[in-house]
Write a protein that holds these residues in place. Structure first.
Motif, PDB file in Angstrom:
ATOM      1  N   VAL A  90       0.833  -1.203   0.000  1.00  0.00           N
ATOM      2  CA  VAL A  90       0.000   0.000   0.000  1.00  0.00           C
ATOM      3  C   VAL A  90       0.867   1.253   0.000  1.00  0.00           C
ATOM      4  O   VAL A  90       0.565   2.244  -0.697  1.00  0.00           O
ATOM      5  CB  VAL A  90      -0.963  -0.012   1.199  1.00  0.00           C
ATOM      6  CG1 VAL A  90      -1.688   1.336   1.324  1.00  0.00           C
ATOM      7  CG2 VAL A  90      -1.984  -1.137   1.043  1.00  0.00           C
ATOM      8  N   ASP A  91       1.957   1.231   0.761  1.00  0.00           N
ATOM      9  CA  ASP A  91       2.860   2.387   0.781  1.00  0.00           C
ATOM     10  C   ASP A  91       3.436   2.664  -0.605  1.00  0.00           C
ATOM     11  O   ASP A  91       3.561   3.820  -1.026  1.00  0.00           O
ATOM     12  CB  ASP A  91       4.000   2.147   1.773  1.00  0.00           C
ATOM     13  CG  ASP A  91       3.541   2.226   3.223  1.00  0.00           C
ATOM     14  OD1 ASP A  91       2.439   2.741   3.465  1.00  0.00           O
ATOM     15  OD2 ASP A  91       4.294   1.765   4.102  1.00  0.00           O
ATOM     16  N   LEU A  92       3.784   1.599  -1.324  1.00  0.00           N
ATOM     17  CA  LEU A  92       4.316   1.757  -2.678  1.00  0.00           C
ATOM     18  C   LEU A  92       3.249   2.272  -3.633  1.00  0.00           C
ATOM     19  O   LEU A  92       3.510   3.146  -4.475  1.00  0.00           O
ATOM     20  CB  LEU A  92       4.879   0.426  -3.174  1.00  0.00           C
ATOM     21  CG  LEU A  92       6.113  -0.095  -2.425  1.00  0.00           C
ATOM     22  CD1 LEU A  92       6.430  -1.535  -2.856  1.00  0.00           C
ATOM     23  CD2 LEU A  92       7.320   0.797  -2.679  1.00  0.00           C
ATOM     24  N   PHE A  93       2.026   1.740  -3.516  1.00  0.00           N
ATOM     25  CA  PHE A  93       0.931   2.224  -4.359  1.00  0.00           C
ATOM     26  C   PHE A  93       0.713   3.728  -4.159  1.00  0.00           C
ATOM     27  O   PHE A  93       0.500   4.484  -5.112  1.00  0.00           O
ATOM     28  CB  PHE A  93      -0.369   1.490  -4.021  1.00  0.00           C
ATOM     29  CG  PHE A  93      -0.368   0.015  -4.309  1.00  0.00           C
ATOM     30  CD1 PHE A  93       0.352  -0.504  -5.384  1.00  0.00           C
ATOM     31  CD2 PHE A  93      -1.096  -0.856  -3.518  1.00  0.00           C
ATOM     32  CE1 PHE A  93       0.340  -1.864  -5.654  1.00  0.00           C
ATOM     33  CE2 PHE A  93      -1.113  -2.217  -3.789  1.00  0.00           C
ATOM     34  CZ  PHE A  93      -0.400  -2.723  -4.850  1.00  0.00           C
ATOM     35  N   THR A  94       0.748   4.137  -2.884  1.00  0.00           N
ATOM     36  CA  THR A  94       0.458   5.531  -2.546  1.00  0.00           C
ATOM     37  C   THR A  94       1.450   6.486  -3.193  1.00  0.00           C
ATOM     38  O   THR A  94       1.074   7.584  -3.653  1.00  0.00           O
ATOM     39  CB  THR A  94       0.461   5.718  -1.020  1.00  0.00           C
ATOM     40  OG1 THR A  94      -0.524   4.849  -0.439  1.00  0.00           O
ATOM     41  CG2 THR A  94       0.151   7.153  -0.634  1.00  0.00           C
ATOM     42  N   GLU A  95       2.725   6.091  -3.251  1.00  0.00           N
ATOM     43  CA  GLU A  95       3.747   6.947  -3.873  1.00  0.00           C
ATOM     44  C   GLU A  95       3.369   7.283  -5.315  1.00  0.00           C
ATOM     45  O   GLU A  95       3.496   8.426  -5.758  1.00  0.00           O
ATOM     46  CB  GLU A  95       5.108   6.249  -3.837  1.00  0.00           C
ATOM     47  CG  GLU A  95       5.751   6.176  -2.461  1.00  0.00           C
ATOM     48  CD  GLU A  95       7.118   5.524  -2.522  1.00  0.00           C
ATOM     49  OE1 GLU A  95       7.764   5.609  -3.585  1.00  0.00           O
ATOM     50  OE2 GLU A  95       7.544   4.933  -1.514  1.00  0.00           O
ATOM     51  N   VAL A  96       2.934   6.273  -6.062  1.00  0.00           N
ATOM     52  CA  VAL A  96       2.575   6.499  -7.462  1.00  0.00           C
ATOM     53  C   VAL A  96       1.287   7.305  -7.562  1.00  0.00           C
ATOM     54  O   VAL A  96       1.166   8.212  -8.401  1.00  0.00           O
ATOM     55  CB  VAL A  96       2.440   5.160  -8.203  1.00  0.00           C
ATOM     56  CG1 VAL A  96       1.944   5.384  -9.630  1.00  0.00           C
ATOM     57  CG2 VAL A  96       3.780   4.429  -8.226  1.00  0.00           C
ATOM     58  N   GLU A  97       0.317   6.992  -6.731  1.00  0.00           N
ATOM     59  CA  GLU A  97      -0.974   7.691  -6.804  1.00  0.00           C
ATOM     60  C   GLU A  97      -0.821   9.170  -6.501  1.00  0.00           C
ATOM     61  O   GLU A  97      -1.508  10.011  -7.114  1.00  0.00           O
ATOM     62  CB  GLU A  97      -1.967   7.019  -5.865  1.00  0.00           C
ATOM     63  CG  GLU A  97      -2.416   5.663  -6.396  1.00  0.00           C
ATOM     64  CD  GLU A  97      -3.211   4.862  -5.382  1.00  0.00           C
ATOM     65  OE1 GLU A  97      -4.051   4.061  -5.803  1.00  0.00           O
ATOM     66  OE2 GLU A  97      -2.988   5.032  -4.163  1.00  0.00           O
ATOM     67  N   TRP A  98       0.057   9.523  -5.574  1.00  0.00           N
ATOM     68  CA  TRP A  98       0.313  10.949  -5.323  1.00  0.00           C
ATOM     69  C   TRP A  98       0.799  11.633  -6.599  1.00  0.00           C
ATOM     70  O   TRP A  98       0.351  12.722  -6.938  1.00  0.00           O
ATOM     71  CB  TRP A  98       1.383  11.100  -4.242  1.00  0.00           C
ATOM     72  CG  TRP A  98       0.872  10.920  -2.836  1.00  0.00           C
ATOM     73  CD1 TRP A  98      -0.426  10.900  -2.424  1.00  0.00           C
ATOM     74  CD2 TRP A  98       1.675  10.740  -1.666  1.00  0.00           C
ATOM     75  NE1 TRP A  98      -0.492  10.695  -1.067  1.00  0.00           N
ATOM     76  CE2 TRP A  98       0.780  10.600  -0.568  1.00  0.00           C
ATOM     77  CE3 TRP A  98       3.042  10.677  -1.427  1.00  0.00           C
ATOM     78  CZ2 TRP A  98       1.231  10.409   0.737  1.00  0.00           C
ATOM     79  CZ3 TRP A  98       3.487  10.486  -0.121  1.00  0.00           C
ATOM     80  CH2 TRP A  98       2.596  10.357   0.938  1.00  0.00           C
ATOM     81  N   ASP A 113      10.217   7.060 -15.466  1.00  0.00           N
ATOM     82  CA  ASP A 113      11.022   6.355 -14.467  1.00  0.00           C
ATOM     83  C   ASP A 113      10.374   6.360 -13.095  1.00  0.00           C
ATOM     84  O   ASP A 113      10.444   5.359 -12.363  1.00  0.00           O
ATOM     85  CB  ASP A 113      12.414   6.982 -14.387  1.00  0.00           C
ATOM     86  CG  ASP A 113      13.326   6.500 -15.508  1.00  0.00           C
ATOM     87  OD1 ASP A 113      12.846   5.758 -16.386  1.00  0.00           O
ATOM     88  OD2 ASP A 113      14.518   6.857 -15.505  1.00  0.00           O
ATOM     89  N   GLN A 114       9.739   7.469 -12.703  1.00  0.00           N
ATOM     90  CA  GLN A 114       9.113   7.519 -11.373  1.00  0.00           C
ATOM     91  C   GLN A 114       7.956   6.526 -11.266  1.00  0.00           C
ATOM     92  O   GLN A 114       7.700   5.960 -10.198  1.00  0.00           O
ATOM     93  CB  GLN A 114       8.601   8.931 -11.055  1.00  0.00           C
ATOM     94  CG  GLN A 114       9.609  10.049 -11.250  1.00  0.00           C
ATOM     95  CD  GLN A 114      11.002   9.714 -10.781  1.00  0.00           C
ATOM     96  OE1 GLN A 114      11.224   9.414  -9.601  1.00  0.00           O
ATOM     97  NE2 GLN A 114      11.962   9.745 -11.700  1.00  0.00           N
ATOM     98  N   ILE A 115       7.271   6.296 -12.381  1.00  0.00           N
ATOM     99  CA  ILE A 115       6.119   5.392 -12.387  1.00  0.00           C
ATOM    100  C   ILE A 115       6.533   3.945 -12.622  1.00  0.00           C
ATOM    101  O   ILE A 115       6.141   3.034 -11.883  1.00  0.00           O
ATOM    102  CB  ILE A 115       5.092   5.842 -13.443  1.00  0.00           C
ATOM    103  CG1 ILE A 115       4.493   7.195 -13.060  1.00  0.00           C
ATOM    104  CG2 ILE A 115       3.996   4.800 -13.637  1.00  0.00           C
ATOM    105  CD1 ILE A 115       3.689   7.864 -14.162  1.00  0.00           C
ATOM    106  N   VAL A 116       7.364   3.725 -13.627  1.00  0.00           N
ATOM    107  CA  VAL A 116       7.696   2.352 -14.030  1.00  0.00           C
ATOM    108  C   VAL A 116       8.525   1.625 -12.976  1.00  0.00           C
ATOM    109  O   VAL A 116       8.410   0.407 -12.821  1.00  0.00           O
ATOM    110  CB  VAL A 116       8.408   2.369 -15.402  1.00  0.00           C
ATOM    111  CG1 VAL A 116       9.019   1.021 -15.730  1.00  0.00           C
ATOM    112  CG2 VAL A 116       7.409   2.759 -16.488  1.00  0.00           C
TER     113      VAL A 116
END
Length: 419
Positions: A90-98, A113-116
């Motif tokens: 969930v913490d990793l998901f949140t980084e991308v969703e922000w 790069d930030q997303i992939v």
């Protein structure tokens, strides 16, 4: 001490993750570095997220990312059962969703790069949590703390001196205790902690770097095929396993686009004479392919097909020799991190074949127009045959228009427009 690298196909289902775990269990208590790619086609799926975000389609990007989240959570829950430890994902998901809730203000490659990069972080987190659940001791390390790179997003260059110091500080003490370490392939980070990627299939390169820095006895690349094959078995039913290759041959194959080993992988191994094995995780009893620095003879024809090629037709505006601008063209290629697949010079023309990299290809064509009249032809295929024979070449090019051809005693390349 050994290094293992597992590709995306080896971790794209619960059953395959369990297979990987059984391989690692056989090395319990031995010093081992395990480099893992993103699951299955996750990198491709994340690329679509990045493209939608950059086009300003935030809702579409979030929907696409939601499907990726669900896939990973489903696999995680099937492996762990009670769902404990989901907060790591969930913490990793949140980084991308922000990020996806923002608006793009930088170049596409930065956001790519930030997303992939999340793909490798997710796959290694799931693998680590499952190993812990299965009673197989392992430690998860964020490779971005070790592989510092420049800001060449999508094709970053690793600071090997920094990596050596951090490897010695962070990893060597753990390996001396016989620990198994789980690392992400393909990714690194700048000094400003911005995520970077090392080029497609860069997980092999990551594994080779650590093999070199740690003085590994060997590197094993685990794949879903029996070993290195002389052609893509999905395209050529008669493709065969090559039991033994040397570094030079593999570098040639990688340079021409064979999707077996990342082009940068061999040099770190060659520098310390570290052998590499390519083996099948579906059947570890198979011998696979051994790659080393000894001569190898009587190799079969090696066939490489690269789709989605672009041919840039560059013509001197004033009928001066095109070669007068060749230096400027090569500087553009270097600055834009574009690898030429084929170049052919005439008196006033240069024909340049490159992979179609979307926006980056457009930037190359636009920049080249400062020196040349430029026209662009897309949707082409580049055929390369190592150790070729005339009959095979005629068979593989039948019915297609041959736009360019180059050959040496060992290798022929033909750029094709399919009928």
């Amino acid at each position: 001490m050994q290094v293992f690298k597992f590709g995306g196909a080896s971790v794209n289902s619960t059953e395959r993750i369990q297979r990987v775990a059984s391989i690692l269990e056989g090395h319990k208590g031995q010093p081992l570095v395990v480099v893992i790619s993103a699951m299955g086609k996750t990198t491709n799926e994340l690329e679509k997220v990045a493209e939608a975000f950059y086009r300003g389609h935030a809702a579409e990007a979030l929907d696409l990312f939601e499907a990726i989240k669900r896939k990973h959570l489903d696999i995680y829950n099937a492996l762990i059962g009670d769902g404990r430890g989901q907060e790591y994902l969930v913490d990793l998901f949140t980084e991308v969703e922000w990020l996806l809730h923002d608006r793009p203000v930088r170049e596409y490659d930065y956001y790519y790069d930030q997303i992939v990069c999340i793909g490798e972080l997710l796959s290694t987190t799931i693998m680590h949590r499952y190993l812990d659940h299965a009673g197989i001791p392992a430690l998860w390390v964020d490779v971005r703390d070790i592989l510092r790179t420049d800001a060449g997003f999508r094709d970053a260059t690793v600071d090997l001196e920094y990596a050596a110091a951090e490897t010695k500080r962070l990893l060597t003490p753990l390996l001396e205790k016989g620990r198994t370490i789980i690392l992400q392939g393909f990714i690194g980070a700048t000094a400003e902690n911005e995520s970077t990627t090392l080029g497609r299939e860069g997980s092999d390169y990551t594994a080779a770097i650590f093999s070199n820095l740690l003085g590994a006895t060997s590197l094993t690349i685990w794949k879903d095929v029996e070993g290195v094959m002389n052609a893509d078995p999905k395209l050529f039913s008669e493709a065969q396993v090559i039991p033994e290759l040397n570094y030079t041959e593999v570098i040639e194959m990688a340079y021409y686009g064979a999707q077996v080993i990342h082009p940068k992988t061999i040099k770190p191994l060659q520098n310390k004479h570290i052998p590499m094995h390519v083996r099948c995780f579906l059947d570890p009893s198979l011998p696979g392919t051994l790659i080393h620095d000894q001569p190898v003879h009587s190799l079969p024809p090696v066939i490489v097909l690269k789709q989605h090629q672009v041919l840039l037709h560059l013509k001197s505006r004033d009928f001066s020799f095109a070669g007068a601008h060749a230096g400027a063209l090569y500087t553009l290629l270097k600055d834009l991190h574009v690898q030429p697949n084929l170049i052919q010079n005439g008196a006033i023309t240069i024909q340049l074949c490159v992979d179609d990299r979307g926006e980056r290809t457009e930037r190359l064509a636009q920049a080249a127009s400062a020196f040349f009249d430029v026209s662009v032809e897309r949707g082409l295929t580049l055929l390369t045959i190592r150790h070729y024979n005339t009959g095979l070449l005629e068979t593989l090019t039948e019915g297609a228009t041959r736009l360019l051809r180059q050959q040496t005693a060992e290798t022929v390349q033909v750029l094709l427009r399919k009928a």
